[in-house]
Design a protein around this motif. Structure first.
Motif, PDB file in Angstrom:
ATOM      1  N   ILE A  44      -2.294 -44.348  19.968  1.00  0.00           N
ATOM      2  CA  ILE A  44      -1.232 -44.005  19.011  1.00  0.00           C
ATOM      3  C   ILE A  44      -1.698 -44.213  17.571  1.00  0.00           C
ATOM      4  N   PRO A  45      -2.156 -45.411  17.178  1.00  0.00           N
ATOM      5  CA  PRO A  45      -2.586 -45.556  15.780  1.00  0.00           C
ATOM      6  C   PRO A  45      -3.835 -44.744  15.442  1.00  0.00           C
ATOM      7  N   VAL A  46      -4.747 -44.577  16.394  1.00  0.00           N
ATOM      8  CA  VAL A  46      -5.950 -43.793  16.099  1.00  0.00           C
ATOM      9  C   VAL A  46      -5.583 -42.330  15.849  1.00  0.00           C
ATOM     10  N   CYS A  47      -4.752 -41.760  16.707  1.00  0.00           N
ATOM     11  CA  CYS A  47      -4.334 -40.360  16.515  1.00  0.00           C
ATOM     12  C   CYS A  47      -3.567 -40.183  15.211  1.00  0.00           C
ATOM     13  N   VAL A  48      -2.636 -41.075  14.940  1.00  0.00           N
ATOM     14  CA  VAL A  48      -1.838 -40.949  13.721  1.00  0.00           C
ATOM     15  C   VAL A  48      -2.722 -41.076  12.485  1.00  0.00           C
ATOM     16  N   MET A  49      -3.634 -42.052  12.494  1.00  0.00           N
ATOM     17  CA  MET A  49      -4.491 -42.245  11.319  1.00  0.00           C
ATOM     18  C   MET A  49      -5.504 -41.115  11.136  1.00  0.00           C
ATOM     19  N   LEU A  50      -5.982 -40.533  12.221  1.00  0.00           N
ATOM     20  CA  LEU A  50      -6.885 -39.390  12.086  1.00  0.00           C
ATOM     21  C   LEU A  50      -6.136 -38.158  11.584  1.00  0.00           C
ATOM     22  N   GLY A  51      -4.901 -37.997  12.027  1.00  0.00           N
ATOM     23  CA  GLY A  51      -4.157 -36.806  11.667  1.00  0.00           C
ATOM     24  C   GLY A  51      -3.384 -36.896  10.365  1.00  0.00           C
ATOM     25  N   ILE A  52      -3.210 -38.096   9.839  1.00  0.00           N
ATOM     26  CA  ILE A  52      -2.318 -38.272   8.697  1.00  0.00           C
ATOM     27  C   ILE A  52      -2.850 -37.617   7.424  1.00  0.00           C
ATOM     28  N   ASN A  53      -4.127 -37.472   7.288  1.00  0.00           N
ATOM     29  CA  ASN A  53      -4.710 -36.891   6.078  1.00  0.00           C
ATOM     30  C   ASN A  53      -5.195 -35.461   6.314  1.00  0.00           C
ATOM     31  N   GLU A  54      -4.852 -34.891   7.446  1.00  0.00           N
ATOM     32  CA  GLU A  54      -5.242 -33.513   7.776  1.00  0.00           C
ATOM     33  C   GLU A  54      -4.044 -32.597   7.554  1.00  0.00           C
ATOM     34  N   ASP A  55      -4.292 -31.296   7.678  1.00  0.00           N
ATOM     35  CA  ASP A  55      -3.154 -30.374   7.630  1.00  0.00           C
ATOM     36  C   ASP A  55      -2.369 -30.503   8.930  1.00  0.00           C
ATOM     37  N   SER A  94       2.917 -34.031   8.019  1.00  0.00           N
ATOM     38  CA  SER A  94       3.867 -33.320   7.156  1.00  0.00           C
ATOM     39  C   SER A  94       4.481 -34.248   6.113  1.00  0.00           C
ATOM     40  N   LEU A  95       4.851 -35.441   6.535  1.00  0.00           N
ATOM     41  CA  LEU A  95       5.441 -36.387   5.595  1.00  0.00           C
ATOM     42  C   LEU A  95       4.462 -36.782   4.498  1.00  0.00           C
ATOM     43  N   VAL A  96       3.195 -37.008   4.868  1.00  0.00           N
ATOM     44  CA  VAL A  96       2.201 -37.386   3.860  1.00  0.00           C
ATOM     45  C   VAL A  96       1.838 -36.194   2.980  1.00  0.00           C
ATOM     46  N   THR A  97       1.858 -35.003   3.530  1.00  0.00           N
ATOM     47  CA  THR A  97       1.528 -33.817   2.749  1.00  0.00           C
ATOM     48  C   THR A  97       2.619 -33.480   1.731  1.00  0.00           C
ATOM     49  N   TYR A  98       3.881 -33.579   2.139  1.00  0.00           N
ATOM     50  CA  TYR A  98       4.963 -33.076   1.298  1.00  0.00           C
ATOM     51  C   TYR A  98       5.847 -34.140   0.644  1.00  0.00           C
ATOM     52  N   ILE A  99       5.890 -35.358   1.192  1.00  0.00           N
ATOM     53  CA  ILE A  99       6.845 -36.329   0.674  1.00  0.00           C
ATOM     54  C   ILE A  99       6.176 -37.608   0.180  1.00  0.00           C
ATOM     55  N   PHE A 100       5.398 -38.264   1.031  1.00  0.00           N
ATOM     56  CA  PHE A 100       4.820 -39.564   0.700  1.00  0.00           C
ATOM     57  C   PHE A 100       3.383 -39.447   0.247  1.00  0.00           C
ATOM     58  N   ARG A 101       2.901 -40.512  -0.392  1.00  0.00           N
ATOM     59  CA  ARG A 101       1.484 -40.610  -0.729  1.00  0.00           C
ATOM     60  C   ARG A 101       0.758 -41.282   0.426  1.00  0.00           C
ATOM     61  N   ASN A 102      -0.509 -40.977   0.572  1.00  0.00           N
ATOM     62  CA  ASN A 102      -1.297 -41.554   1.647  1.00  0.00           C
ATOM     63  C   ASN A 102      -1.820 -42.925   1.210  1.00  0.00           C
ATOM     64  N   THR A 171     -15.689 -39.640   0.765  1.00  0.00           N
ATOM     65  CA  THR A 171     -14.603 -39.668  -0.206  1.00  0.00           C
ATOM     66  C   THR A 171     -13.686 -40.847   0.068  1.00  0.00           C
ATOM     67  N   ARG A 172     -12.857 -41.154  -0.898  1.00  0.00           N
ATOM     68  CA  ARG A 172     -11.843 -42.186  -0.719  1.00  0.00           C
ATOM     69  C   ARG A 172     -10.694 -41.574   0.063  1.00  0.00           C
ATOM     70  N   GLN A 173     -10.162 -42.305   1.048  1.00  0.00           N
ATOM     71  CA  GLN A 173      -9.144 -41.770   1.948  1.00  0.00           C
ATOM     72  C   GLN A 173      -7.716 -42.129   1.551  1.00  0.00           C
ATOM     73  N   LEU A 174      -7.537 -43.093   0.684  1.00  0.00           N
ATOM     74  CA  LEU A 174      -6.183 -43.521   0.328  1.00  0.00           C
ATOM     75  C   LEU A 174      -5.921 -43.313  -1.153  1.00  0.00           C
TER      76      LEU A 174
END
Length: 176
Positions: A44-55, A94-102, A171-174
């Motif tokens: 769960i955390p690995v998938c979410v963290m890998l996908g959170i900065n992707e489209d 979607s939330l990180v792309t459109y609403i929140f910062r990573n 690159t920096r991820q956050l």
């Protein structure tokens, strides 16, 4: 163009290896410590963290593949993990792309929320509705401890995934 395509292939190969390692640690007994019978749901955390900065599409595919790895060792309820992780990764991206910062905290909240929601939904759909005695005991003695164990380890998993992603992408991820 070739170097960008080559970097993209290397990046996705690295994500694949990270998912395979997480699935192996989670699903093979004895490779990752259990505390009082509670297991850590590493995927769960690995998938979410890998996908959170992707489209969103890529995040959904990361969740789908992670869920497939999890479902491949399940004897019952095949497909639940695929669908759940796909939707969670899509929503987090979607939330990180459109609403929140990573940020680190955003990733932690997404992973922790996804873990707690997974445990509650799995218990609700497959344990409580089966009508078996001891559904409340299963929640209190297995699903809640598993969620707590995973949430406690989430910052360490998140830091590891961020470090690997930063090193791989250069690159920096956050966001600050």
């Amino acid at each position: 163009m070739e170097t960008a395509e080559k970097k993209s292939k290397i990046r996705y190969a690295l994500w694949l290896v990270m998912l395979l390692i997480a699935a192996l640690l989670q699903n093979v007994g004895g490779l990752f410590p259990e505390i009082g019978g509670a297991r850590c749901f590493l995927l769960i955390p690995v998938c979410v963290m890998l996908g959170i900065n992707e489209d969103e599409r890529t995040a959904a595919f990361i969740g789908l593949f992670g869920g497939f790895l999890w479902d491949s060792v399940c004897s019952r309820h095949t497909g639940f993990n695929c669908i759940y992780l796909m939707f969670i990764c899509f929503i987090a991206s979607s939330l990180v792309t459109y609403i929140f910062r990573n940020t680190f905290m955003t990733g932690f909240i997404a992973c922790a929320g996804a873990t707690v929601l997974y445990c509650l939904l799995y218990w609700l759909f497959f344990i409580l509705t089966s009508g078996s005695d001891g559904a409340g005991t299963a929640l209190l003695r297995f699903y809640i401890p598993c969620a707590v164990y995973t949430v406690v380890l989430t910052p360490f998993i998140e830091a590891l995934v961020i470090a690997v992603k930063s090193r791989a992408l250069g690159t920096r991820q956050l966001d600050a």
